[in-house]
Design an enzyme around this catalytic site. Sequence first.
Site, PDB file in Angstrom:
ATOM      1  N   ASP A 120     -17.738 -32.396 -24.761  1.00 27.72           N
ATOM      2  CA  ASP A 120     -19.152 -32.513 -24.976  1.00 27.72           C
ATOM      3  C   ASP A 120     -19.991 -31.241 -24.476  1.00 27.72           C
ATOM      4  OD1 ASP A 120     -18.947 -35.162 -25.990  1.00 27.72           O
ATOM      5  OD2 ASP A 120     -19.278 -36.033 -24.045  1.00 27.72           O
ATOM      6  N   ASP A 139     -20.350 -37.199 -32.141  1.00 26.70           N
ATOM      7  CA  ASP A 139     -21.313 -38.385 -31.441  1.00 26.70           C
ATOM      8  C   ASP A 139     -22.430 -38.415 -32.428  1.00 26.70           C
ATOM      9  OD1 ASP A 139     -19.615 -38.609 -29.314  1.00 26.70           O
ATOM     10  OD2 ASP A 139     -20.741 -37.397 -27.987  1.00 26.70           O
TER      11      ASP A 139
END
EC number: 3.4.23.36
Length: 166
Positions: A120, A139
């Site tokens: 991330d 995401d």
Amino acid sequence: MRPGLIFWTAVVAFVIDQGSKFLVVHGMGLDQRRAIDVFPPFLNFRYGENRGINFGLLDSDADAARWALIGFSLLVCAVVAIWAGRRADASGTMRVSAGLLIGGALGNVLDRLLYGHVLDFLNMSCCGISNPFVFNVADVFIFAGAVGLVLFDGRKDGGKQRQNAP
């Protein structure tokens, strides 16, 4: 079954996700620098390793949890591909939504296979609120795909079941 649009959308989403991770995390050295302010506070790159699901839920270092999340993600991808691919009334928007969800999920699956966690790097804050969470392009695709599947389910009546009055 017409997987064309679903397949190609998934491929494009997967490539964009993996390319963005490679560029930011490895190319820009975020894995070493840990933080890069791009357009503060609206857009910052912050290195994150997510071993759970969204927002770190079900976070675990256990190898069994990693493989369970991989298996679950692959199952969801298969179910969505079959469901959306077999729908004769599926709109192009619905197929693109399915492809986004699948491509994003497969991008995160590859991360779990390669690194043991999902990479991330996106952090966004606004209006005096400091967001502590990081996420990635996959995401965004998963979220957009899921919303699209709900909103554009292919029914002309907006997803409502009509009942004939006697």
